[in-house]
Design an enzyme around this catalytic site. Structure first.
Site, PDB file in Angstrom:
ATOM      1  N   GLY A   1     -66.845  -9.499  14.918  1.00 33.14           N
ATOM      2  CA  GLY A   1     -66.732 -10.949  15.079  1.00 33.14           C
ATOM      3  C   GLY A   1     -67.804 -11.506  15.998  1.00 33.14           C
TER       4      GLY A   1
ATOM      5  CB  THR B   1     -57.441 -20.794  20.618  1.00 29.56           C
ATOM      6  OG1 THR B   1     -57.991 -21.991  20.061  1.00 29.56           O
ATOM      7  CG2 THR B   1     -55.966 -20.746  20.261  1.00 29.56           C
TER       8      THR B   1
ATOM      9  CB  VAL C   1     -66.144 -12.890  21.028  1.00 33.28           C
ATOM     10  CG1 VAL C   1     -65.953 -12.308  22.424  1.00 33.28           C
ATOM     11  CG2 VAL C   1     -66.140 -14.423  21.103  1.00 33.28           C
TER      12      VAL C   1
ATOM     13  CG  ASP D   1     -56.000  -4.890   8.374  1.00 30.67           C
ATOM     14  OD1 ASP D   1     -55.971  -5.964   9.020  1.00 30.67           O
ATOM     15  OD2 ASP D   1     -55.802  -4.833   7.150  1.00 30.67           O
TER      16      ASP D   1
ATOM     17  CB  THR E   1     -60.645 -17.418  13.630  1.00 32.24           C
ATOM     18  OG1 THR E   1     -61.540 -16.795  12.703  1.00 32.24           O
ATOM     19  CG2 THR E   1     -60.458 -16.522  14.844  1.00 32.24           C
TER      20      THR E   1
ATOM     21  CD1 TRP F   1     -63.887 -26.821  20.454  1.00 36.23           C
ATOM     22  CD2 TRP F   1     -65.693 -28.121  20.511  1.00 36.23           C
ATOM     23  NE1 TRP F   1     -63.474 -28.113  20.250  1.00 36.23           N
ATOM     24  CE2 TRP F   1     -64.566 -28.936  20.283  1.00 36.23           C
ATOM     25  CE3 TRP F   1     -66.948 -28.724  20.605  1.00 36.23           C
ATOM     26  CZ2 TRP F   1     -64.656 -30.322  20.116  1.00 36.23           C
ATOM     27  CZ3 TRP F   1     -67.035 -30.104  20.450  1.00 36.23           C
ATOM     28  CH2 TRP F   1     -65.907 -30.898  20.202  1.00 36.23           C
TER      29      TRP F   1
ATOM     30  CE1 TYR G   1     -56.754 -19.104  15.551  1.00 36.20           C
ATOM     31  CE2 TYR G   1     -57.064 -21.284  16.493  1.00 36.20           C
ATOM     32  CZ  TYR G   1     -57.373 -19.938  16.472  1.00 36.20           C
ATOM     33  OH  TYR G   1     -58.275 -19.428  17.371  1.00 36.20           O
TER      34      TYR G   1
END
Length: 301
Positions: free
Chosen positions: A10, A110, A12, A45, A71, A159, A134
């Site tokens: 990903g 988040t 990050v 996973d 996400t 963001w 989410y």
């Protein structure tokens, strides 16, 4: 130190593969056991929570950094069970395994845990009220980790963008090469935060605060709208030679750009707790953008 990085492909995770090795041995996972550069790694996973504990016990890390998440904010409205498995059930299993083994857990959350009705930057202890699946799944993950008894750092960010993966920066640069005019939402406000900053601060926190547990907000300082961010991308990308022309960037309202899931209108996060406790100075969003673009392949040298 032995570190297990979950989600190495990903945005990050890609940056953490650079930032974490100075701390010790890093074992990386991806969903299919392959890395974006073609290398092999452990397969994990998070859509299958029952597999999580056994892998952590086999690797026996001192620190687990969970950079994997579901996400797809809009798709989550139609796949709530999968979003919950990845964002809540699997983090719960990770935390339980860390608690059993005495390992430390770093987990990312988040701004979507808030409803966006605030008028000042959100602090870690402000009431949560997610608007969609989410945000609700990420909040459930936070709560499970806090209940687990594991030593943990939960880092809420927002963001997120970078030079790797799908994100707003890369989308804007692509559209700038294709269009003369871009229409971008101007009534949602937040703090654009590059993935490299999240990774670097994570590594710094692990170096400086081995016994600290808790919730921290990790974003660039300052605030802007998506429209303001897009304008800054055009200006700074042209400055470093990534764009030969700048399209017009027109402001529109959220109502003019409907999405399946509601977004928080205001999601600026207060980073004072992190800055004070770990003695870190976070850059403002504009200077972080400049630093990101200066590292981009193909820019004028």
């Amino acid at each position: 130190m032995r570190l297990l990085l979950i989600g190495g492909n990903g945005q990050v995770g890609h940056e953490l593969r650079r930032a974490l090795p100075p701390l010790g041995e890093v074992v990386v996972t991806s969903r299919d056991g392959r890395l974006s550069d073609g290398g092999l790694c452990e397969a994990l996973d998070l859509g299958q929570p029952d597999t999580v504990g056994a892998l952590i016990e086999r690797i026996a890390p001192d620190v687990v950094v969970n950079a994997a998440a579901y996400t797809a904010v809009d798709r989550a409205e139609d796949e709530p069970e999968l979003a919950h498995r990845v964002n809540a059930e699997s983090p719960a299993r990770i935390a339980e395994a860390c608690a059993r083994m005495g390992a430390r857990l770093v987990h990312y959350s988040t701004d979507y845990v808030f409803d966006g009705q605030g008028r000042r930057p959100y602090r870690e202890d402000d009431p949560t009220a997610p608007l969609g699946v989410y945000g609700a799944s990420k909040l459930a993950g936070e709560q499970a980790i806090e209940r687990s008894g594991a030593k943990h750092l939960i880092l809420r960010t927002a963001w997120v963008y970078g030079l790797h993966g799908g994100n707003f920066l890369r989308t804007m640069l692509r559209l700038a090469s294709e269009r003369d005019e871009l229409r971008v939402v101007a009534d949602q406000v937040g703090s654009p935060t590059p993935a490299w900053l999240i990774a670097d601060v994570t590594a710094a926190m692990l170096r400086r605060g081995k016994d600290t547990s808790g919730m921290f907000h990790l974003v660039s300082t300052g605030q802007t709208s998506w429209h303001g961010f897009a304008e800054a991308i055009m200006e700074e990308a042209a400055e470093v030679g990534l764009l030969t022309r700048k399209p017009r960037v027109l402001p529109i309202s959220t109502a003019e750009f409907p999405t399946r899931a509601a977004r928080p209108a205001y999601s600026v996060l207060d980073t004072a707790r992190l800055a004070a406790q770990f003695e870190l100075e976070l850059p403002d969003w504009r200077s972080a953008l400049v630093e990101t673009l200066q590292a981009a392949p193909g820019r004028a040298r």
